[in-house]
Design a protein around this motif. Structure first.
Motif, PDB file in Angstrom:
ATOM      1  N   GLY A  21      17.991  11.693  44.438  1.00  0.00           N
ATOM      2  CA  GLY A  21      17.029  12.578  43.791  1.00  0.00           C
ATOM      3  C   GLY A  21      15.910  11.796  43.123  1.00  0.00           C
ATOM      4  O   GLY A  21      14.734  12.187  43.185  1.00  0.00           O
ATOM      5  N   TRP A  22      16.276  10.684  42.488  1.00  0.00           N
ATOM      6  CA  TRP A  22      15.273   9.837  41.849  1.00  0.00           C
ATOM      7  C   TRP A  22      14.265   9.338  42.888  1.00  0.00           C
ATOM      8  O   TRP A  22      13.046   9.387  42.660  1.00  0.00           O
ATOM      9  CB  TRP A  22      15.962   8.661  41.153  1.00  0.00           C
ATOM     10  N   ALA A  23      14.794   8.881  44.037  1.00  0.00           N
ATOM     11  CA  ALA A  23      13.918   8.367  45.100  1.00  0.00           C
ATOM     12  C   ALA A  23      13.015   9.481  45.642  1.00  0.00           C
ATOM     13  O   ALA A  23      11.812   9.271  45.858  1.00  0.00           O
ATOM     14  CB  ALA A  23      14.759   7.765  46.225  1.00  0.00           C
ATOM     15  N   LYS A  24      13.578  10.658  45.835  1.00  0.00           N
ATOM     16  CA  LYS A  24      12.801  11.787  46.337  1.00  0.00           C
ATOM     17  C   LYS A  24      11.708  12.171  45.327  1.00  0.00           C
ATOM     18  O   LYS A  24      10.572  12.470  45.714  1.00  0.00           O
ATOM     19  CB  LYS A  24      13.727  12.978  46.594  1.00  0.00           C
ATOM     20  N   ASP A  25      12.041  12.169  44.057  1.00  0.00           N
ATOM     21  CA  ASP A  25      11.085  12.467  42.997  1.00  0.00           C
ATOM     22  C   ASP A  25       9.930  11.463  43.031  1.00  0.00           C
ATOM     23  O   ASP A  25       8.748  11.843  42.991  1.00  0.00           O
ATOM     24  CB  ASP A  25      11.801  12.436  41.644  1.00  0.00           C
ATOM     25  N   VAL A  42      15.698  18.212  40.730  1.00  0.00           N
ATOM     26  CA  VAL A  42      16.872  19.087  40.793  1.00  0.00           C
ATOM     27  C   VAL A  42      18.075  18.307  41.306  1.00  0.00           C
ATOM     28  O   VAL A  42      19.180  18.410  40.765  1.00  0.00           O
ATOM     29  CB  VAL A  42      16.591  20.322  41.681  1.00  0.00           C
ATOM     30  N   GLN A  43      17.875  17.505  42.327  1.00  0.00           N
ATOM     31  CA  GLN A  43      18.963  16.708  42.892  1.00  0.00           C
ATOM     32  C   GLN A  43      19.492  15.707  41.863  1.00  0.00           C
ATOM     33  O   GLN A  43      20.700  15.493  41.766  1.00  0.00           O
ATOM     34  CB  GLN A  43      18.485  15.992  44.155  1.00  0.00           C
ATOM     35  N   GLN A  44      18.599  15.115  41.083  1.00  0.00           N
ATOM     36  CA  GLN A  44      19.025  14.203  40.025  1.00  0.00           C
ATOM     37  C   GLN A  44      19.921  14.928  39.026  1.00  0.00           C
ATOM     38  O   GLN A  44      20.975  14.418  38.637  1.00  0.00           O
ATOM     39  CB  GLN A  44      17.816  13.652  39.268  1.00  0.00           C
ATOM     40  N   LEU A  45      19.501  16.107  38.604  1.00  0.00           N
ATOM     41  CA  LEU A  45      20.281  16.873  37.634  1.00  0.00           C
ATOM     42  C   LEU A  45      21.642  17.275  38.193  1.00  0.00           C
ATOM     43  O   LEU A  45      22.646  17.245  37.481  1.00  0.00           O
ATOM     44  CB  LEU A  45      19.501  18.107  37.180  1.00  0.00           C
ATOM     45  N   LYS A  46      21.685  17.630  39.465  1.00  0.00           N
ATOM     46  CA  LYS A  46      22.976  17.964  40.092  1.00  0.00           C
ATOM     47  C   LYS A  46      23.898  16.749  40.086  1.00  0.00           C
ATOM     48  O   LYS A  46      25.094  16.867  39.818  1.00  0.00           O
ATOM     49  CB  LYS A  46      22.768  18.447  41.529  1.00  0.00           C
ATOM     50  N   GLY A  47      23.343  15.598  40.382  1.00  0.00           N
ATOM     51  CA  GLY A  47      24.143  14.381  40.368  1.00  0.00           C
ATOM     52  C   GLY A  47      24.667  14.051  38.979  1.00  0.00           C
ATOM     53  O   GLY A  47      25.834  13.685  38.816  1.00  0.00           O
ATOM     54  N   GLU A  48      23.824  14.220  37.978  1.00  0.00           N
ATOM     55  CA  GLU A  48      24.255  13.973  36.603  1.00  0.00           C
ATOM     56  C   GLU A  48      25.348  14.960  36.193  1.00  0.00           C
ATOM     57  O   GLU A  48      26.306  14.579  35.517  1.00  0.00           O
ATOM     58  CB  GLU A  48      23.060  14.086  35.654  1.00  0.00           C
TER      59      GLU A  48
END
Length: 103
Positions: A21-25, A42-48
């Motif tokens: 998610g970080w990379a996509k952001d 959103v992907q970062q938050l899901k991972g967290e």
């Protein structure tokens, strides 16, 4: 629910999802693609969230170990069984350590 190996796998999956998610952001930011940037966040938050869920399970497991060890030690004390007291103390400390490692 309290399977340590499963929780470790869930934490690893969460960390991977967070980094993707970080990379996509960042890629979205570099290319001016706001939709991709938002998807990344959103992907970062899901991972967290996935990581936190696994840590919460481990903290709960540690709390139950700590309580169980305290009870076992107290019973050992009541009946005069030093081995039971020692085993209870070990379990109690193991639970405390598991909680500390998953804060």
């Amino acid at each position: 629910m309290f399977d340590t190996q499963k929780n470790n796998e869930e934490r690893a999956e969460g960390k991977t999802e967070e980094w993707k998610g970080w990379a996509k952001d960042k890629l979205g930011g570099l290319t001016g693609n706001e939709e991709r940037q938002a998807e990344g966040k959103v992907q970062q938050l899901k991972g967290e969230a996935k990581q936190e869920h696994a840590k919460t399970n481990e903290r709960t497991k540690g709390t139950l170990e700590e309580i169980g060890g305290t009870i076992k030690g107290a019973v050992g004390d009541l009946i005069g069984n030093e081995q039971m007291q020692a085993e209870g103390k070990v379990t109690e400390k193991k639970g405390e350590a598991r909680q500390a490692l998953n804060k």
